[in-house]
Scaffold this active site. Structure first.
Site, PDB file in Angstrom:
ATOM      1  N   CYS A  86       0.763  -1.086  -0.136  1.00  0.00           N
ATOM      2  CA  CYS A  86      -0.044   0.414  -0.455  1.00  0.00           C
ATOM      3  C   CYS A  86       1.027   1.895  -0.011  1.00  0.00           C
ATOM      4  O   CYS A  86       1.573   1.545   0.281  1.00  0.00           O
ATOM      5  CB  CYS A  86      -1.298  -0.455   0.958  1.00  0.00           C
ATOM      6  SG  CYS A  86      -2.591  -1.212   0.516  1.00  0.00           S
ATOM      7  N   CYS A 119       1.455   2.303  12.019  1.00  0.00           N
ATOM      8  CA  CYS A 119       1.862   0.738  12.233  1.00  0.00           C
ATOM      9  C   CYS A 119       3.534   0.755  11.821  1.00  0.00           C
ATOM     10  O   CYS A 119       3.583   2.170  10.627  1.00  0.00           O
ATOM     11  CB  CYS A 119       1.304  -0.279  11.909  1.00  0.00           C
ATOM     12  SG  CYS A 119       0.415   0.572  10.092  1.00  0.00           S
TER      13      CYS A 119
HETATM   14  N1  SAH Z   1      -3.489  -5.215   6.514  1.00  0.00           N
HETATM   15  C1  SAH Z   1      -4.466  -4.511   7.083  1.00  0.00           C
HETATM   16  C2  SAH Z   1      -3.584  -3.872   8.437  1.00  0.00           C
HETATM   17  C3  SAH Z   1      -2.769  -3.494   9.027  1.00  0.00           C
HETATM   18  S1  SAH Z   1      -2.872  -1.705   8.305  1.00  0.00           S
HETATM   19  C4  SAH Z   1      -5.028  -3.546   6.434  1.00  0.00           C
HETATM   20  O1  SAH Z   1      -4.336  -3.408   5.252  1.00  0.00           O
HETATM   21  O2  SAH Z   1      -6.107  -3.512   6.804  1.00  0.00           O
HETATM   22  C5  SAH Z   1      -3.827  -1.193   9.173  1.00  0.00           C
HETATM   23  C6  SAH Z   1      -4.507   0.401   9.251  1.00  0.00           C
HETATM   24  O3  SAH Z   1      -3.543   1.591   9.204  1.00  0.00           O
HETATM   25  C7  SAH Z   1      -4.748   0.061   7.833  1.00  0.00           C
HETATM   26  O4  SAH Z   1      -6.359   0.345   7.638  1.00  0.00           O
HETATM   27  C8  SAH Z   1      -4.002   1.056   7.070  1.00  0.00           C
HETATM   28  O5  SAH Z   1      -4.461   1.173   5.583  1.00  0.00           O
HETATM   29  C9  SAH Z   1      -3.156   1.694   7.978  1.00  0.00           C
HETATM   30  N2  SAH Z   1      -2.345   2.867   8.093  1.00  0.00           N
HETATM   31  C10 SAH Z   1      -1.027   2.477   7.297  1.00  0.00           C
HETATM   32  N3  SAH Z   1      -0.792   3.908   7.731  1.00  0.00           N
HETATM   33  C11 SAH Z   1      -1.588   4.576   7.849  1.00  0.00           C
HETATM   34  C12 SAH Z   1      -0.989   5.806   7.354  1.00  0.00           C
HETATM   35  N4  SAH Z   1       0.426   6.271   7.739  1.00  0.00           N
HETATM   36  N5  SAH Z   1      -1.833   6.979   8.369  1.00  0.00           N
HETATM   37  C13 SAH Z   1      -2.735   5.975   9.146  1.00  0.00           C
HETATM   38  N6  SAH Z   1      -3.231   4.994   8.418  1.00  0.00           N
HETATM   39  C14 SAH Z   1      -2.286   4.015   8.003  1.00  0.00           C
END
Ligand code: SAH
Length: 344
Positions: free
Chosen positions: A114, A334
């Site tokens: 992502c 995270c």
């Molecule tokens: N892989 C799973 C769980 C881990 S990420 C998922 O994609 O849902 C958990 C959440 O945090 C996800 O919604 C992800 O998109 C979000 N996330 C990741 N990086 C972020 C950031 N920099 N700021 C805010 N949310 C974030």
């Protein structure tokens, strides 16, 4: 000789491991470890002394090594970096007014790619085992017990894609739910996925009614594919159908997470499209203002964009909440503590 670690074994596995010891002894040991949090056989006073000595020679009960800890200034958020066989894993304890919650990781690193996320920058190192995931939860439970408190809920929303580590995840959830363990209700557990559609169906078939959170982040195929490579494999339409199916099968409302990225997906037009694709679904939206990551070129949304988006959804039939920002001063998003630690 290396002693074998018993932590993370199910009762059936303990029975097999401890044979020819009678089953009731294995059960006592399981309860001592998981229910009472005893990590030394000497403390298991319901076992005969000679058995305790024998067990200590062959086995150990090891949960996790604490590498570092950070507390937010308001005292509500504590972040721990745990070590498992050389891997560093991040967990976050959040003290909400409705109870204590822990956010755990499911993998070391992540392969999902992502574009806004720090966890995926160095790819996937390895899956965590069921025992390691349980250890993340247990570590916090023990920490809270020390303060006369307990853990109320678990969210699997830290580093990694839980549905890409399916078997270990299910094993851990079933163990966590056992009476001899923490007896945690499935309703107190949330799994967050970027949208691995076949695994959402498999999860439904496991018949464990955990809450499902789906990271949506965009209201149309093109933008979602730009932000999240998984969308090229399983598109938005299939994902929403799988979410709806999960909600129907479990009777549990699905939460759609939507990161607000300044100028990218946070306009009224995006809100309109989001409301349209979710209309009629048993769903909530959780809006997450982007938490800036230095390696990523996105901006957080303005306060007014967040409010407008939130207001639009709520006045167009979609229940939405804004994620309360917790522990910004300890980098609660995270992957950020781990990335720093690795970069020493
Ligand atoms: N892989 C799973 C769980 C881990 S990420 C998922 O994609 O849902 C958990 C959440 O945090 C996800 O919604 C992800 O998109 C979000 N996330 C990741 N990086 C972020 C950031 N920099 N700021 C805010 N949310 C974030």
């Amino acid at each position: 000789m290396n002693r074998k670690n018993l932590f993370g074994l199910t009762l059936d596995e303990l029975i097999a491991e401890l044979e020819p010891l009678p089953k009731f002894r294995a059960k006592q040991i399981a309860q001592n470890i998981y229910k009472h949090g005893k990590i030394s056989f000497d403390e298991m006073t319901d076992l005969p002394k000679n058995l305790r000595a024998e067990l200590s020679e062959r086995y150990e009960i090891k949960i996790a090594e604490l590498l570092t800890r950070l507390d937010s200034r308001d005292g509500l958020t504590t972040k721990f970096l745990l070590g498992f066989d050389g891997a560093a894993v991040e967990i976050v304890l959040m003290r909400h007014d409705y109870g204590n919650s822990v956010c755990i990781s499911s993998q070391v690193g992540c392969q999902m790619g992502c574009k806004f996320c720090a966890s995926t920058l160095k790819g996937l190192e390895r899956n965590l085992t069921a025992a390691e995931m349980l250890a993340e939860i247990f570590f916090v439970e023990m920490f809270l017990r020390g303060d006369g408190q307990k853990l109320d809920s678990v969210v699997i929303m830290g580093t990694g894609e839980p549905l890409m580590n399916f078997d270990a995840l299910i094993k851990m959830l079933r163990l966590l739910h056992e009476d001899y363990c923490l007896g945690m209700s499935y309703r107190k557990i949330t799994i967050s996925t970027c949208g691995v559609v076949p695994a959402i169906k498999k999860l439904r078939d496991e018949k464990i009614p955990v809450t499902l959170s789906i990271s949506l982040h965009a209201p149309d195929e093109n933008l979602r594919s730009e932000l999240m490579p998984i969308n090229s494999a399983f598109g938005l339409k299939t994902l929403l159908a799988a979410g709806d199916d999960y909600a129907q099968a479990t009777g549990r409302r699905v939460t759609y997470e939507y990161i607000l990225l300044g100028g990218v997906n946070d306009t009224e037009e995006h809100a309109r499209r989001l409301a349209k694709i979710l209309s009629g679904q048993l769903a909530n939206v959780n809006l997450i203002p982007f938490n800036p990551v230095s390696e990523r070129n996105f901006l957080p949304p303005t306060k007014s964009a967040v409010q407008k988006f939130f207001h639009f959804l709520n006045t167009h039939g979609i229940g939405a909440t804004i994620r309360k920002e917790m522990g910004a001063d300890v980098n609660a998003a995270c992957g950020q503590l781990r990335a720093k630690f690795d970069g020493r």
